[in-house]
Design a protein around this motif. Structure first.
Motif, PDB file in Angstrom:
ATOM      1  N   GLY A  50       0.688  -1.100  -0.139  1.00 20.38           N
ATOM      2  CA  GLY A  50      -0.080  -0.098  -0.204  1.00 20.38           C
ATOM      3  C   GLY A  50       0.909   1.299   0.075  1.00 20.38           C
ATOM      4  O   GLY A  50       0.347   2.194   0.384  1.00 20.38           O
ATOM      5  N   ILE A  51       1.999   1.183  -0.476  1.00 20.24           N
ATOM      6  CA  ILE A  51       3.062   2.511  -0.500  1.00 20.24           C
ATOM      7  C   ILE A  51       3.320   2.767  -2.127  1.00 20.24           C
ATOM      8  O   ILE A  51       3.738   2.118  -2.722  1.00 20.24           O
ATOM      9  CB  ILE A  51       4.263   2.248   0.207  1.00 20.24           C
ATOM     10  CG1 ILE A  51       4.219   1.676   1.572  1.00 20.24           C
ATOM     11  CG2 ILE A  51       5.423   3.165   0.093  1.00 20.24           C
ATOM     12  CD1 ILE A  51       5.518   0.770   2.007  1.00 20.24           C
ATOM     13  N   PRO A  52       2.715   4.114  -2.205  1.00 19.97           N
ATOM     14  CA  PRO A  52       2.724   4.529  -3.481  1.00 19.97           C
ATOM     15  C   PRO A  52       4.299   4.556  -3.895  1.00 19.97           C
ATOM     16  O   PRO A  52       5.275   5.012  -3.120  1.00 19.97           O
ATOM     17  CB  PRO A  52       2.111   5.964  -3.659  1.00 19.97           C
ATOM     18  CG  PRO A  52       1.420   5.844  -2.328  1.00 19.97           C
ATOM     19  CD  PRO A  52       2.055   4.824  -1.394  1.00 19.97           C
ATOM     20  N   LEU A  53       4.549   4.164  -5.195  1.00 19.34           N
ATOM     21  CA  LEU A  53       5.928   4.636  -5.763  1.00 19.34           C
ATOM     22  C   LEU A  53       6.380   6.022  -5.926  1.00 19.34           C
ATOM     23  O   LEU A  53       5.456   6.717  -6.210  1.00 19.34           O
ATOM     24  CB  LEU A  53       6.163   3.796  -6.885  1.00 19.34           C
ATOM     25  CG  LEU A  53       6.005   2.431  -7.177  1.00 19.34           C
ATOM     26  CD1 LEU A  53       6.158   1.830  -8.339  1.00 19.34           C
ATOM     27  CD2 LEU A  53       6.645   1.683  -5.964  1.00 19.34           C
ATOM     28  N   GLN A 149      -6.000   6.388  -5.815  1.00 16.76           N
ATOM     29  CA  GLN A 149      -5.928   8.048  -5.414  1.00 16.76           C
ATOM     30  C   GLN A 149      -4.643   8.470  -5.689  1.00 16.76           C
ATOM     31  O   GLN A 149      -4.646   9.710  -6.332  1.00 16.76           O
ATOM     32  CB  GLN A 149      -6.585   8.310  -4.398  1.00 16.76           C
ATOM     33  CG  GLN A 149      -6.905   9.861  -4.012  1.00 16.76           C
ATOM     34  CD  GLN A 149      -7.771  10.290  -5.142  1.00 16.76           C
ATOM     35  OE1 GLN A 149      -8.909   9.997  -5.254  1.00 16.76           O
ATOM     36  NE2 GLN A 149      -7.445  11.426  -5.868  1.00 16.76           N
ATOM     37  N   SER A 150      -3.743   7.947  -5.235  1.00 10.09           N
ATOM     38  CA  SER A 150      -2.256   8.489  -5.334  1.00 10.09           C
ATOM     39  C   SER A 150      -2.043   8.749  -6.841  1.00 10.09           C
ATOM     40  O   SER A 150      -1.085   9.508  -7.379  1.00 10.09           O
ATOM     41  CB  SER A 150      -1.259   7.433  -4.532  1.00 10.09           C
ATOM     42  OG  SER A 150      -1.128   6.515  -5.436  1.00 10.09           O
ATOM     43  N   LEU A 155      -1.269  12.438 -11.704  1.00  7.91           N
ATOM     44  CA  LEU A 155      -1.368  12.300 -13.161  1.00  7.91           C
ATOM     45  C   LEU A 155      -1.304  13.677 -13.710  1.00  7.91           C
ATOM     46  O   LEU A 155      -1.813  14.835 -13.428  1.00  7.91           O
ATOM     47  CB  LEU A 155      -2.567  11.870 -13.356  1.00  7.91           C
ATOM     48  CG  LEU A 155      -3.115  11.701 -14.963  1.00  7.91           C
ATOM     49  CD1 LEU A 155      -2.303  10.742 -15.706  1.00  7.91           C
ATOM     50  CD2 LEU A 155      -4.575  11.350 -15.104  1.00  7.91           C
ATOM     51  N   GLU A 156      -0.132  13.712 -14.764  1.00  8.34           N
ATOM     52  CA  GLU A 156      -0.227  14.979 -15.724  1.00  8.34           C
ATOM     53  C   GLU A 156      -0.558  14.677 -17.277  1.00  8.34           C
ATOM     54  O   GLU A 156       0.322  14.038 -17.711  1.00  8.34           O
ATOM     55  CB  GLU A 156       1.568  15.414 -15.639  1.00  8.34           C
ATOM     56  CG  GLU A 156       1.840  15.660 -14.364  1.00  8.34           C
ATOM     57  CD  GLU A 156       3.284  16.231 -14.254  1.00  8.34           C
ATOM     58  OE1 GLU A 156       3.985  16.072 -15.436  1.00  8.34           O
ATOM     59  OE2 GLU A 156       3.731  16.530 -13.143  1.00  8.34           O
ATOM     60  N   PRO A 157      -1.689  14.908 -17.527  1.00 11.01           N
ATOM     61  CA  PRO A 157      -2.188  14.113 -18.696  1.00 11.01           C
ATOM     62  C   PRO A 157      -1.500  14.861 -19.874  1.00 11.01           C
ATOM     63  O   PRO A 157      -0.844  16.023 -19.711  1.00 11.01           O
ATOM     64  CB  PRO A 157      -3.710  14.870 -18.901  1.00 11.01           C
ATOM     65  CG  PRO A 157      -4.129  14.973 -17.395  1.00 11.01           C
ATOM     66  CD  PRO A 157      -2.963  15.387 -16.648  1.00 11.01           C
TER      67      PRO A 157
END
Length: 185
Positions: A50-53, A149-150, A155-157
């Protein structure tokens, strides 16, 4: 538009990158890579827990993917890569290598040229609700739905001057593939 050497199918987890990428590669007769297959075990463990990269986790992985793309494209092999590539800098690394700076390749008797991958970015976009619903149905993947959610947060489209198209994940799969094929023709 002239066919790029590679197509990057990008988006958050659960957007359908692997499915679209594999179908597209099959349709085109191109080689397919799923970037998830190239994550080091440490990255997989973080996500399972559960840890975002973070960037330090992703950059060596992206550099490895760039090298694979560059190797294949240099030999004339067209490639479809399914990869989250959530930030512009990540897409720049896939195109140009480490730190997004162009590398030069010297061939004996020839002028040095930039070692860049010509890439069409296909951004599979959708609402958090739709993609979250997909993730909740997916079984056996190391990326837990709690991390979605992270991914939306960072996110940069893609935007100009990137070579990209954006396709909503609400479309039928055959319509998504047809849209990409039309752009490539």
């Amino acid at each position: 538009m002239a066919a790029p050497g590679a197509v990057l199918v990008m988006g958050v987890s659960g957007s359908g990158k692997s499915t679209v990428g594999a179908l597209l590669a099959g349709e085109l007769g191109w080689k397919f890579y799923d970037a998830d297959d190239y994550h080091p075990e440490e990255n997989r463990m973080k996500m399972r827990n559960g840890i975002p990269l973070n960037d330090q986790d992703r950059i060596p992985w992206l550099c490895n993917l760039h090298d694979i793309l560059l190797r294949d494209v240099a030999t004339g092999q067209h490639v479809v890569l399914a990869c989250s590539a959530l930030k512009k800098v990540y897409r720049d690394i896939l195109i140009r290598g480490k730190d997004g700076t162009p590398r030069k390749r010297a061939e004996p008797g020839k002028e040095e040229k930039l070692a860049e991958v010509k890439l069409l970015v296909v951004h599979l976009s959708g609402s958090f609700e739709v993609i979250s619903g997909r993730l909740l149905q997916r079984k056996g993947h190391f990326m837990p739905p709690e991390l979605l959610q992270s991914q939306f947060d960072i996110l940069e489209p893609p935007s100009a001057p990137e070579n990209f198209i954006q396709i909503n994940v609400d479309k039928d799969l055959s319509e998504v593939i047809a849209t990409i094929l039309k752009v490539l023709k």
